[in-house]
Design an enzyme around this catalytic site. Structure first.
Site, PDB file in Angstrom:
ATOM      1  N   HIS A  32      44.177  54.695   9.621  1.00 13.29           N
ATOM      2  CA  HIS A  32      44.703  52.953   9.251  1.00 13.29           C
ATOM      3  C   HIS A  32      43.747  52.917   7.893  1.00 13.29           C
ATOM      4  O   HIS A  32      44.056  51.123   7.496  1.00 13.29           O
ATOM      5  CB  HIS A  32      44.255  52.523  10.564  1.00 13.29           C
TER       6      HIS A  32
ATOM      7  N   HIS B 250      42.605  47.447   4.908  1.00 12.78           N
ATOM      8  CA  HIS B 250      42.611  47.969   6.237  1.00 12.78           C
ATOM      9  C   HIS B 250      44.058  47.824   6.364  1.00 12.78           C
ATOM     10  O   HIS B 250      44.858  46.547   6.448  1.00 12.78           O
ATOM     11  CB  HIS B 250      41.855  47.768   6.678  1.00 12.78           C
TER      12      HIS B 250
END
Length: 149
Positions: free
Chosen positions: A60, A75
């Site tokens: 992620h 992110h």
């Protein structure tokens, strides 16, 4: 040295203050901007926003040590740690990447169906709050300048 940070995916550029996460919104990780991806189930590829060395890569998130010496964090989604099934990784830690090289693919709507924001904060780590300059706002194409640090 100035670093141009490119949009790692297409979508809508927005200030970090609009990211539904208090850490990113307060720029505690660093200054930057975010991108809200399109409302789609289609795979969306997140690319390197700068050239440099990929020092951390999680399903992620990625951190690139740019040639200018700054660390840039991408992110993918909010509260998406621990959800590796939502992401496909296309790179490896320790490798050199060029701006625009594919890092992670995900479906924005798959993240949203899990009850999370699909916003993608992009920050220069450990930079002073408010230090990102010329931040883009509104629709943005992958590879366009997102902000300057």
């Amino acid at each position: 040295m100035t670093t141009e940070v490119l949009a790692p995916l297409p979508g809508r550029a927005l200030p970090l203050t609009e990211v539904p996460d208090p850490v990113f919104a307060a720029e505690m990780v660093g200054a930057g901007a975010a991108i809200e991806p399109a409302d789609t189930d289609d795979p969306t590829t997140v690319t390197a926003p700068v050239a440099g060395t990929l020092v951390k890569l999680h399903p992620h998130a990625a951190v690139i040590l740019a040639d200018s010496g700054v660390g840039v964090l991408v992110h993918v989604g909010i509260d998406t740690v621990g959800k590796p099934e939502l992401f496909t990784v296309h790179a490896a830690e320790g490798t050199r990447v060029a701006a625009g090289d594919p890092l992670i693919t995900f479906s924005p709507n798959a993240v949203r169906r899990e009850g999370h924001s699909a916003a993608v904060p992009v920050v220069v780590m450990d930079s002073a709050p408010g230090s990102a300059r010329d931040a883009a706002a509104g629709p943005i194409a992958a590879g366009a300048v997102l902000f300057t640090a």
